[in-house]
Structure formats: structure tokens, C-alpha cells
Design a protein around this motif. Structure first.
Motif, PDB file in Angstrom:
ATOM      1  N   GLY A   1      21.918  66.983 -13.836  1.00 26.46           N
ATOM      2  CA  GLY A   1      22.913  67.952 -12.981  1.00 26.46           C
ATOM      3  C   GLY A   1      22.986  69.318 -13.826  1.00 26.46           C
ATOM      4  N   GLU A   2      22.461  69.668 -14.625  1.00 29.67           N
ATOM      5  CA  GLU A   2      22.238  70.837 -15.322  1.00 29.67           C
ATOM      6  C   GLU A   2      21.555  71.828 -14.464  1.00 29.67           C
ATOM      7  OE1 GLU A   2      20.616  71.319 -19.187  1.00 29.67           O
ATOM      8  OE2 GLU A   2      21.787  73.284 -19.810  1.00 29.67           O
TER       9      GLU A   2
ATOM     10  N   GLU B   1       7.734  82.569  -5.491  1.00 31.50           N
ATOM     11  CA  GLU B   1       8.843  82.763  -6.612  1.00 31.50           C
ATOM     12  C   GLU B   1       9.820  81.372  -7.053  1.00 31.50           C
ATOM     13  OE1 GLU B   1      10.394  86.548  -5.599  1.00 31.50           O
ATOM     14  OE2 GLU B   1      12.085  85.441  -4.590  1.00 31.50           O
ATOM     15  N   TRP B   2      10.031  81.467  -7.930  1.00 30.34           N
ATOM     16  CA  TRP B   2      10.983  80.467  -8.492  1.00 30.34           C
ATOM     17  C   TRP B   2      12.665  80.715  -8.143  1.00 30.34           C
ATOM     18  CZ3 TRP B   2      14.935  80.555 -12.400  1.00 30.34           C
ATOM     19  CH2 TRP B   2      15.437  79.397 -12.618  1.00 30.34           C
ATOM     20  N   VAL B   3      13.264  79.973  -7.554  1.00 30.79           N
ATOM     21  CA  VAL B   3      14.599  80.222  -7.303  1.00 30.79           C
ATOM     22  C   VAL B   3      15.651  79.411  -7.976  1.00 30.79           C
ATOM     23  CG1 VAL B   3      16.245  79.974  -5.156  1.00 30.79           C
ATOM     24  CG2 VAL B   3      13.856  80.736  -4.804  1.00 30.79           C
ATOM     25  N   ALA B   4      15.502  78.113  -7.993  1.00 29.45           N
ATOM     26  CA  ALA B   4      16.405  77.394  -8.984  1.00 29.45           C
ATOM     27  C   ALA B   4      15.876  76.107  -9.362  1.00 29.45           C
ATOM     28  CB  ALA B   4      17.858  77.039  -7.987  1.00 29.45           C
ATOM     29  N   ARG B   5      16.600  75.503 -10.213  1.00 29.68           N
ATOM     30  CA  ARG B   5      16.312  74.226 -10.930  1.00 29.68           C
ATOM     31  C   ARG B   5      17.529  73.507 -11.287  1.00 29.68           C
ATOM     32  NH1 ARG B   5      13.311  76.006 -14.542  1.00 29.68           N
ATOM     33  NH2 ARG B   5      14.479  75.491 -16.400  1.00 29.68           N
TER      34      ARG B   5
ATOM     35  N   SER C   1      22.041  71.299  -5.956  1.00 26.92           N
ATOM     36  CA  SER C   1      22.522  69.916  -6.241  1.00 26.92           C
ATOM     37  C   SER C   1      21.786  68.816  -6.102  1.00 26.92           C
ATOM     38  CB  SER C   1      24.024  69.876  -5.565  1.00 26.92           C
ATOM     39  OG  SER C   1      23.750  69.747  -3.941  1.00 26.92           O
ATOM     40  N   ARG C   2      22.110  67.649  -6.154  1.00 27.14           N
ATOM     41  CA  ARG C   2      21.164  66.446  -5.956  1.00 27.14           C
ATOM     42  C   ARG C   2      21.953  65.141  -5.853  1.00 27.14           C
ATOM     43  NH1 ARG C   2      16.878  66.227 -10.905  1.00 27.14           N
ATOM     44  NH2 ARG C   2      16.655  64.225  -9.910  1.00 27.14           N
TER      45      ARG C   2
ATOM     46  N   ALA D   1      17.767  66.349  -2.954  1.00 26.13           N
ATOM     47  CA  ALA D   1      18.145  67.621  -3.360  1.00 26.13           C
ATOM     48  C   ALA D   1      18.595  68.482  -2.290  1.00 26.13           C
ATOM     49  CB  ALA D   1      17.246  68.155  -4.421  1.00 26.13           C
ATOM     50  N   PHE D   2      19.511  69.427  -2.637  1.00 28.05           N
ATOM     51  CA  PHE D   2      20.082  70.461  -1.814  1.00 28.05           C
ATOM     52  C   PHE D   2      19.985  71.778  -2.275  1.00 28.05           C
ATOM     53  CE2 PHE D   2      21.620  66.831   0.667  1.00 28.05           C
ATOM     54  CZ  PHE D   2      21.865  65.959  -0.078  1.00 28.05           C
ATOM     55  N   LEU D   3      19.933  72.734  -1.608  1.00 32.04           N
ATOM     56  CA  LEU D   3      20.051  73.983  -1.662  1.00 32.04           C
ATOM     57  C   LEU D   3      21.080  74.754  -0.867  1.00 32.04           C
ATOM     58  CD1 LEU D   3      19.297  76.419  -4.018  1.00 32.04           C
ATOM     59  CD2 LEU D   3      17.379  77.072  -2.209  1.00 32.04           C
TER      60      LEU D   3
END
Length: 121
Positions: free
Chosen positions: A55-56, A46-50, A70-71, A78-80
């Protein structure tokens, strides 16, 4: 060759926090959108974040307010950040990115091998 490598997965208690990283390496010209997905045990991915290159950010409803993506464009990272973790956040977390390779004129989709996150007391 382009490679995505995730890191940072661990066992954490409910309510805890964890930081995941995704590094893109190889003959990269540009990295566009970066997505984070997860696959809970016995369930579909499943998709979590983009996060877009400027930076949007976008989040699944299930993680909104608890996860932050973030990235670092200069280092192709990239970071989560996962906070207030719940047992249902358990799964393999994958990084996915649209990458333009050097000497190429089109973007291609790339996936990492995943990093496991277990939320349990």
C-alpha cells in the motif's frame, strides 16, 4: 491468460472529480506493484502513480495532492481517484501491473487497454 481492464473514464469539467478502476483477471497468483500511466493527445505516455502491494504510494509531481491511488488485494482491483481536474489531465489512462501467474516462477508486465479521460468545459 491474464487481463487488465480499466473503466471509469469520462468527460468531466475542470475542477471536477472522477474515479477510475483497474481489474486484473485470469490465472493470477500474485499482483505486485500497480502503476497508472496516461497518454495526453499527441504526447508520449507518462507515469502518473504507483502503489505497492503493502500500500505504499508514489505520485508524479503533476498530480501529487490531487490524485489518490488505492487497491484491493483480495479482489485484484486498483483505483485512481482524480480530483481538482485540469484540462492538462486529459488523456488515455492505463493500468500496468507486475503479475505472477499461477504455475509460473517469475513476474511479468501487463497493460490494460486504457480508459479515456477528457477534462473540458
Amino acid at each position: 491468460q491474464v487481463q487488465l481492464v480499466e473503466s471509469g473514464g469520462a468527460l468531466v469539467q475542470p475542477g471536477g472529480s472522477l474515479g477510475l478502476s483497474c481489474e486484473a483477471t485470469g490465472d493470477i497468483s500474485n499482483v505486485r506493484d500497480i502503476n497508472w500511466f496516461r497518454q495526453p493527445p499527441g504526447k508520449a505516455r507518462e507515469w502518473v502513480a504507483r502503489i505497492t502491494r503493502p500500500g505504499e504510494t508514489f505520485y508524479a509531481d503533476s498530480v501529487k495532492g490531487r490524485f489518490t491511488v488505492s487497491r484491493d488485494n483480495d479482489r485484484n482491483l486498483a483505483f485512481l481517484l482524480l480530483t481538482n481536474l485540469r484540462t492538462e489531465d486529459t488523456g488515455i489512462y492505463y493500468c500496468n501491473a507486475r503479475i505472477l501467474k499461477q504455475r509460473s516462477d517469475s513476474y511479468s508486465d501487463h497493460w490494460g487497454q486504457g480508459t479515456p479521460v477528457t477534462v473540458s468545459s
